[in-house]
Design an enzyme around this catalytic site. Sequence first.
Site, PDB file in Angstrom:
ATOM      1  N   ARG A   1      10.737  -4.759   6.484  1.00 17.02           N
ATOM      2  CA  ARG A   1      11.118  -3.606   7.102  1.00 17.02           C
ATOM      3  C   ARG A   1      10.603  -3.429   8.767  1.00 17.02           C
ATOM      4  O   ARG A   1      11.422  -3.352   9.457  1.00 17.02           O
ATOM      5  CB  ARG A   1      10.530  -2.352   6.495  1.00 17.02           C
ATOM      6  CG  ARG A   1      11.166  -2.110   5.023  1.00 17.02           C
ATOM      7  CD  ARG A   1      10.873  -0.726   4.513  1.00 17.02           C
ATOM      8  NE  ARG A   1      11.099  -0.454   3.314  1.00 17.02           N
ATOM      9  CZ  ARG A   1      11.044   0.594   2.413  1.00 17.02           C
ATOM     10  NH1 ARG A   1      10.494   1.625   2.961  1.00 17.02           N
ATOM     11  NH2 ARG A   1      11.423   0.586   1.455  1.00 17.02           N
TER      12      ARG A   1
ATOM     13  N   HIS B   1      22.101  -4.320   2.488  1.00 19.32           N
ATOM     14  CA  HIS B   1      20.830  -3.535   2.638  1.00 19.32           C
ATOM     15  C   HIS B   1      20.906  -2.304   1.650  1.00 19.32           C
ATOM     16  O   HIS B   1      21.557  -1.245   2.309  1.00 19.32           O
ATOM     17  CB  HIS B   1      20.748  -3.264   4.290  1.00 19.32           C
ATOM     18  CG  HIS B   1      19.414  -2.936   4.859  1.00 19.32           C
ATOM     19  ND1 HIS B   1      18.351  -3.433   4.891  1.00 19.32           N
ATOM     20  CD2 HIS B   1      18.916  -1.500   4.920  1.00 19.32           C
ATOM     21  CE1 HIS B   1      17.291  -2.797   5.329  1.00 19.32           C
ATOM     22  NE2 HIS B   1      17.715  -1.729   5.554  1.00 19.32           N
TER      23      HIS B   1
ATOM     24  N   TYR C   1      33.072   9.804  12.684  1.00 20.16           N
ATOM     25  CA  TYR C   1      33.746   9.808  14.299  1.00 20.16           C
ATOM     26  C   TYR C   1      33.347   8.892  15.178  1.00 20.16           C
ATOM     27  O   TYR C   1      34.421   8.712  15.948  1.00 20.16           O
ATOM     28  CB  TYR C   1      33.249  11.159  14.865  1.00 20.16           C
ATOM     29  CG  TYR C   1      33.469  12.450  13.844  1.00 20.16           C
ATOM     30  CD1 TYR C   1      34.734  12.943  13.605  1.00 20.16           C
ATOM     31  CD2 TYR C   1      32.273  13.256  13.577  1.00 20.16           C
ATOM     32  CE1 TYR C   1      34.863  14.101  12.853  1.00 20.16           C
ATOM     33  CE2 TYR C   1      32.547  14.435  12.613  1.00 20.16           C
ATOM     34  CZ  TYR C   1      33.741  14.711  12.420  1.00 20.16           C
ATOM     35  OH  TYR C   1      34.025  15.798  11.452  1.00 20.16           O
TER      36      TYR C   1
END
Length: 740
Positions: free
Chosen positions: A34, A80, A124
């Site tokens: 991570r 992931h 968007y």
Amino acid sequence: MTQPAVSGDIRDTSLSEALGERYLAYAMSTIVSRSLPDVRDGLKPVHRRLLFAMRQLKLDPEGGFKKCARVVGDVIGKYHPHGDMSVYDAMVRLAQDFAVRYPLVEGQGNFGNIDGDNAAAMRYTEAKLTAVAAALMENLDDDTVDFRPTYDGSEEEPMVMPAAFPNLLANGAAGIAVGMATSIPPHNVGEICNALTHLIAAPDCAIDDLVRHIPGPDFPTGGVLVESQAAIHEAYRTGRGSFRLRARWEVEKLSHGLYQIIVTEIPYQVQKSKVIEKIAELLNDKKLPLLADIRDESAEDVRVVLEPRNRTVEAEMLMEQLFRQTDLEVRISLNMNVLDRDAVPSVMNLKQVLQAFLDHRMEVLERRSRFRLDKIERRLEVLEGYLVAYLNLDEVIRIIREEDEPKAVMMRTFGLTEVQTEAILNMRLRSLRKLEEFEIRKEHDQLSAEKSDLEALLADVGRRWSTIASQIAATRKAFGPGTPLGDRRTELADAPSAVVVPIEAFIEREPITLLLSEKGWIRAMKGHVDLLDTVKFKEGDQLKLALKAETTDKLLVFTSDGRFYTIGGDKLPSGRGFGEPLRLMIDMANDAEVLCVFAHKPGRKLLLSSSGGRGFVVEEAEVLAQTKSGKMVLNLGDGESAAFCLPFEGDAVAIIGDNRKLLVFMADEIPLMARGRGVLLQKYRDGGVADIKVFTLAEGLSWKSGERTRTEQDLTPWLGKRASVGRLPPTGFPRVNKFT
């Protein structure tokens, strides 16, 4: 009652061992999977998976855009398995040209701004890869890196990118793992390439030689780096340090001798709106007397206008004040804690990071060359079979037409391999043209030459390093100086003078009288007030101490737990009303009591003592606290409390205990310390210290006796060594065992 069925292996394990094992597994997962980047490609797993998923979707720099929601869906579905917003946030950051020095994602739509506004929802926005990302994944299909199964085993993902672009230093990284963190600021890729080229030419070079090529970070938002050269060299030499970064500003002349200051670049990762809000807040609190107004006239560029109070204000002095009190100056930390090729975290210096990148590029070059060599050998095998077929074309046709097992007959007749025979049998009739034979011979000659070249390359390490140097030169040409992203944005300047204009210089100096009540309420009355009989307090409360000071003073508060606190004289509440509780201004412990309050005097020394008679001398500058939580200075033993804090002015110390024993010793026997418990001042069998006085031995020891002051000149009977017991005081010494 039947017992439940038990299956599997059950082991008796202590809770601490089980927790430790599981916590270690969690910590390693956080560190490796991570938070820390790989030193070779500078990517964390989420970024690597994002780029790989976009490559699989064919979102190439020359191609079109696709919705970010499609990319995020592929990433969390295939590679992931985490939250979609965390993946989208990582993707957004890779597209922000004010957050990443060399963006890896090209965004279309609202991807946020430098004011801290968030990006639009992923449904968007659209995105594709940039040329930098393409360079990171160059030759990914040529067996240059290892692949591993994805979390569900359905597909494969790269363990590291081939990284033709030095991404770790170029774009930097930041992350907090378990027990460790990383913070690498971005750098200029042209300078990195120069350093890499130098390291190839001189592998034994010193880090200082590399720093001459990489003089400091290069931030996407520009700014001015004002760190000293010595500090920069030390940071790169150890892999740890920090860099001082300031906003870039200029003076804009107006008519009639007036001017205004224009801030054109703000420090890295500082939100412009937050800085303006902070400056406006300081203006309202009248803490910026040199500044009249602030305006934000920014469009796509940064333009923050600062209006000075009048034309006589010096721009440098005004900016110095803003640098001290706002994020127009920040410190960017350097902690090059990264994962090496074996996934082991370690703090590397600049040379180690550059060498790790070069070693990775060497491995990529060797693996790609072997992969290409293997493909050439297989193709040459097929071409040699074709040439045999052209030389014996009639016989080949006869065997195919007449034999029941043409494959075995051809292999036996012409000595062909199975691969060659399959290729001949699968050949199209149109390939039997005479012209095709010439093309095959031409391809055979070209591949043979390429094979010889690759074998020579793999046999010559010097030539391989020359090839890597050429690749680095190509990277510099593509992304270095002269390109839209390549020119240095952060200016390198000399470190500012150590003489910094203090904040007190900007505070209007006025006399005040500090009042502290027994119940801990504090306030400041204007002027130096002598008659305090008319001052009112809350019911049941009364005056504890009064102090005449100035608004420019730093007031030191010493409490019974051995801690010092610092309060600006200008920050005290008004004398109107009852003031405010002192505990709201400082984070004082609930069981602590205020022993004394006094104005800081630079250069003065203090004598501190606990109730048990242990103490030391401290420079007053050492006790200044920078935060509300104060500064621990006098450490205490069991059952002890801080008892005395007095100016250390004189050459002798008189101390009297609760046992009414007086001891006088020379002041130089007490050590000068910055913090600690100190040394024993006087030895007691029972009780502790009652009072202490620092005085000049030649002038004698004085004490109050009723309304009179008495002085003992001959102190020989009481003069001894520190930590002695002492003896009964002179006749007439107060029974309360106090000097005043």
